[in-house]
Design a protein around this motif. Structure first.
Motif, PDB file in Angstrom:
ATOM      1  N   ALA A 432       0.958  -1.126  -0.002  1.00 23.53           N
ATOM      2  CA  ALA A 432      -0.108   0.091   0.110  1.00 23.53           C
ATOM      3  C   ALA A 432       0.792   1.220   0.107  1.00 23.53           C
ATOM      4  CB  ALA A 432      -1.008   0.119   1.230  1.00 23.53           C
ATOM      5  N   PRO A 441      -3.822   5.841  -5.649  1.00 25.94           N
ATOM      6  CA  PRO A 441      -4.629   5.763  -4.519  1.00 25.94           C
ATOM      7  C   PRO A 441      -5.512   4.445  -4.528  1.00 25.94           C
ATOM      8  CG  PRO A 441      -5.346   7.537  -5.877  1.00 25.94           C
ATOM      9  CD  PRO A 441      -4.193   7.055  -6.582  1.00 25.94           C
ATOM     10  N   SER A 442      -6.028   4.011  -5.719  1.00 28.63           N
ATOM     11  CA  SER A 442      -6.821   2.989  -5.745  1.00 28.63           C
ATOM     12  C   SER A 442      -6.144   1.722  -5.505  1.00 28.63           C
ATOM     13  CB  SER A 442      -7.437   2.852  -7.277  1.00 28.63           C
ATOM     14  OG  SER A 442      -6.514   2.638  -8.222  1.00 28.63           O
ATOM     15  N   THR A 444      -3.492   1.655  -3.554  1.00 29.45           N
ATOM     16  CA  THR A 444      -3.090   1.663  -2.200  1.00 29.45           C
ATOM     17  C   THR A 444      -4.515   1.481  -1.136  1.00 29.45           C
ATOM     18  OG1 THR A 444      -1.877   3.922  -2.522  1.00 29.45           O
ATOM     19  CG2 THR A 444      -2.841   3.488  -0.490  1.00 29.45           C
ATOM     20  N   GLU A 445      -5.609   1.816  -1.673  1.00 29.98           N
ATOM     21  CA  GLU A 445      -6.799   1.151  -0.937  1.00 29.98           C
ATOM     22  C   GLU A 445      -6.894  -0.406  -1.020  1.00 29.98           C
ATOM     23  OE1 GLU A 445      -8.464   2.728   1.227  1.00 29.98           O
ATOM     24  OE2 GLU A 445      -8.338   4.946   0.622  1.00 29.98           O
ATOM     25  N   ARG A 446      -6.712  -0.947  -2.221  1.00 34.07           N
ATOM     26  CA  ARG A 446      -6.614  -2.229  -2.384  1.00 34.07           C
ATOM     27  C   ARG A 446      -5.768  -2.966  -1.531  1.00 34.07           C
ATOM     28  NH1 ARG A 446      -4.794  -6.211  -5.478  1.00 34.07           N
ATOM     29  NH2 ARG A 446      -3.116  -4.595  -6.710  1.00 34.07           N
ATOM     30  N   ALA A 448      -4.481  -1.778   1.191  1.00 33.80           N
ATOM     31  CA  ALA A 448      -4.782  -1.464   2.566  1.00 33.80           C
ATOM     32  C   ALA A 448      -5.961  -2.365   3.037  1.00 33.80           C
ATOM     33  CB  ALA A 448      -5.037   0.049   2.764  1.00 33.80           C
ATOM     34  N   ALA A 449      -6.800  -2.512   2.138  1.00 33.32           N
ATOM     35  CA  ALA A 449      -7.927  -3.578   2.618  1.00 33.32           C
ATOM     36  C   ALA A 449      -7.321  -5.020   2.603  1.00 33.32           C
ATOM     37  CB  ALA A 449      -8.838  -3.368   1.373  1.00 33.32           C
ATOM     38  N   LEU A 477      -2.567   6.988   5.948  1.00 26.69           N
ATOM     39  CA  LEU A 477      -4.128   7.203   5.266  1.00 26.69           C
ATOM     40  C   LEU A 477      -4.702   8.108   6.110  1.00 26.69           C
ATOM     41  CD1 LEU A 477      -4.967   3.609   4.309  1.00 26.69           C
ATOM     42  CD2 LEU A 477      -4.065   5.505   2.529  1.00 26.69           C
ATOM     43  N   ARG A 479      -7.413   8.399   7.716  1.00 26.75           N
ATOM     44  CA  ARG A 479      -8.981   8.218   7.597  1.00 26.75           C
ATOM     45  C   ARG A 479      -9.853   9.018   8.499  1.00 26.75           C
ATOM     46  NH1 ARG A 479      -8.065   2.088   6.119  1.00 26.75           N
ATOM     47  NH2 ARG A 479      -7.819   2.305   3.751  1.00 26.75           N
ATOM     48  N   ALA A 622      -3.956   9.378  -0.473  1.00 31.45           N
ATOM     49  CA  ALA A 622      -2.967   8.397   0.096  1.00 31.45           C
ATOM     50  C   ALA A 622      -1.678   8.754   0.817  1.00 31.45           C
ATOM     51  CB  ALA A 622      -2.546   7.082  -0.997  1.00 31.45           C
TER      52      ALA A 622
END
Length: 626
Positions: A432, A441-442, A444-446, A448-449, A477, A479, A622
């Motif tokens: 990530a 960023p997409s 990164t989110e994948r 991170a999940a 992140l 958030r 991100a």
């Protein structure tokens, strides 16, 4: 003979380069050496004279296996003397930074290359846009020089091939670039041909003339009548590999048996005339060590679980059994390409269950001998996801930091299919981070999940905790607002190893949380301490970013004298380190533009704004940029 291209014997005029993937400098040495010519090898005099009489900057030698591409260039290199930089390309060169680093390493053996070259690669990721600047750094190398890229077909990465084409159009004055490949070389050949800037050597030119073929067959220990020599030359169409294999078969068969050249000769001969003519122990040695790109005595001992492999390799070389030395010290060897393919096929057919175990032993040996990247290759072939995960966790940060992003991404993709291995959450967290640093960023989110969906218990090889690594990811992140950002940063600080380079980033993140909370005093105090940590760790891009953050805080309260002093230090770091391509530099350039504008230096301000704008794609949600 070392690095034989498509050939089987020191007398044969074709060779194949090393495909070493080691990161160990001693193991990599053959990659940067032209194969040494030896007595009995057929000289390609006509072609050598043609190359010597030409002055075009580009030379391409393109032909199928067995046509002596490497040998021709090696013989030419011997004629030219010490001003030849040699790179035997292999699969590791499909990362653009790795490829151009190999070129720089080869050039550095001729004359010192400016350190700016490596800095440019690390900062840019090796994209085609860096080639003009890279060529400029080569200007420190004076005098004529020949750069040889052998086995260029191993480079299949589109980005690498594009950069090679760009370099071909910008070959420095007085240099010559020679490339040997089985496949068409990715350069604008038609354009170069019209400009009279290229020498092209292909299959028709490399096919042996009668006198060369006769010398080759004679060197293999076979005397043929003129009529039989003519027949053999006609049937092989001058293909050096076919000529030599035919001569070997003739030499080892009785006159009554004769020799028939068929389409199946290569496989049939290697199987029936080689493997059946060695002892069972040697045949087993052949097949089991065929999993290796290159071989040494200790490595083969480890793979086979025995002793005496060095002596076996020496015997195989002395018998011209398609085993060729890779160095002058007799330490490293490799099989001829076609032989290795046959041996691997035989091994998979006869003992498929043994293949993973052999690769596993190779992985253990490479790891123990300081060659972790090659260990990863064999661990993957063995299906040993646990070993791959452990190795990659230690490798991914320094390999990424060197600019070899593609290499890390390949490892990540392989591990993504095996999410149950140990340290998976930490690996995904690092994935990530890398995606964030690339402005994706997409992705990164994948990652991170994935990281947050895996167990976060346990301690990593560097002493960091898995939970601390996940807290590091959450802090970046950010958030849930500045307060949670600060808590995550502190948790990460406590959980990361004292030697982790990420601890400094977490203190920076804590300082940013105070900026977001509207507490500039506490933010500046944290930034001051973080700057000391960054400089102690040698994290200069981060140090420059911290100075820019402090500049903004000091300028906000109107102390422009102190603010300018901070900005001068930040700018000096960027200029001395060539960090233009780092995401951390975006804020520094923006702050420098503000400082220049405040002093009325609008031209300088605009230049800084342009430099900051080029980094804008890297700045996403991100990353913690305030």
């Amino acid at each position: 003979m070392r690095g034989q291209d498509d050939g089987a014997d020191p007398a044969l005029s074709y060779q194949e380069p090393s495909t070493s993937t080691a990161s160990h400098i001693g193991a990599l040495e053959p990659k940067f050496q032209a194969p040494a010519t030896r007595a009995g090898m057929v000289a390609r005099t006509t072609l050598l004279d043609r190359l010597s009489a030409s002055d075009e900057p580009l030379i391409t030698v393109v032909a199928p296996p067995g046509y002596g591409k490497t040998t021709l260039l090696a013989q030419w290199a011997e004629r030219l003397g010490p001003r030849v930089a040699w790179v035997s390309c292999d699969k590791t060169d499909n990362d653009p930074v790795a490829f151009w680093t190999a070129v720089i390493t080869a050039l550095d053996q001729i004359a010192p290359v400016s350190p700016a070259a490596s800095q440019l690669l690390a900062a840019s990721g090796g994209g085609v846009d860096v080639i003009p600047s890279l060529v400029s750094t080569f200007g420190t190398i004076r005098g004529p020089l020949v750069l040889v890229l052998d086995h260029a077909e191993a480079v299949t990465s589109r980005e690498c091939r594009t950069s090679i084409a760009e370099f071909a159009l910008r070959v420095p004055k007085g240099w010559r670039l020679a490339m040997a490949s089985r496949d068409p070389i990715p350069i604008p050949t038609a354009q170069l041909r019209v400009q009279g800037r290229i020498v092209e050597i292909g299959t028709p030119e490399l096919a042996m003339a009668r006198n060369e073929a006769s010398d080759l067959v004679r060197a293999a220990g076979v005397e043929l009548a003129d009529s039989r020599m003519d027949e053999l030359l006609q049937r092989t169409e001058g293909w050096p590999a076919g000529l030599y294999l035919a001569a070997l078969a003739m030499r080892d068969s009785s006159p009554a048996e004769g020799f028939t050249f068929t389409d199946r000769l290569m496989g049939d001969y290697l199987r029936s005339e080689l493997l059946t003519r060695v002892s069972s122990s040697q045949a087993s040695f052949f097949m089991r060590t065929s999993i290796l790109d290159r071989m040494s005595g200790p490595l083969c001992d480890a793979v086979l679980g025995g002793k005496g492999s060095a002596r076996v390799l020496e015997q195989l070389v002395s018998r011209n059994l398609l085993v060729v030395p890779l160095d002058h010290g007799g330490e490293w060897y490799r099989y001829h390409h076609i032989l290795r393919e046959l041996l691997q096929t035989e091994l998979r057919r006869n003992d498929p269950d043994l293949v993973p175990e052999l690769h596993s032993r190779a992985a253990v040996w490479y790891e123990s001998n300081g060659m972790p990247e090659t260990a990863v290759d064999h661990a993957q072939a063995a299906g040993d996801a646990e070993r791959v995960a452990r190795l990659v966790l230690n490798l991914m940060n320094p390999v990424w930091a060197s600019g070899r992003v593609d290499t890390v991404q390949r490892w990540m993709e392989w591990l993504e299919e095996r999410p149950s291995v140990r340290h998976s959450s930490a690996i995904a967290a690092h994935g990530a981070l890398i995606s964030a640093l690339l402005g994706r960023p997409s992705e990164t989110e994948r990652w991170a999940a994935i990281a947050e969906g895996l167990p976060t218990t346990g301690t990593l090889p560097d002493g960091s905790t898995a939970s601390g690594t996940l807290a590091y990811l959450r802090a970046n992140l950010a958030r849930a607002g500045p307060e949670m950002m600060r808590r995550d940063a502190r948790e990460a600080w406590d959980g990361l190893s004292p030697t982790s380079p990420y601890r400094t980033a977490m203190m920076l993140t804590e300082g940013l949380s105070y900026v977001l909370d509207g507490d500039p005093g506490r933010a500046d105090a944290v930034f001051a301490h973080t700057y000391d940590l960054a400089t102690d760790d040698g994290a200069l891009p981060v140090a420059a970013l911290i100075l820019a953050e402090r500049f903004l805080l000091v300028a906000e309260r109107g102390d422009w004298r102190a603010a300018d002093a901070l900005m001068v230090r930040a700018a000096e770091i960027l200029e001395s380190g060539r960090f233009d391509g780092y995401w951390t530099s975006a804020l520094v350039f923006a702050a420098a533009a503000r400082a220049a504008a405040h002093r009325g230096h609008m031209h300088a301000a605009r230049q800084y704004v342009k430099r900051a704008a080029r980094l804008r794609p890297l700045l996403t949600y991100a990353l913690p940029v305030v």
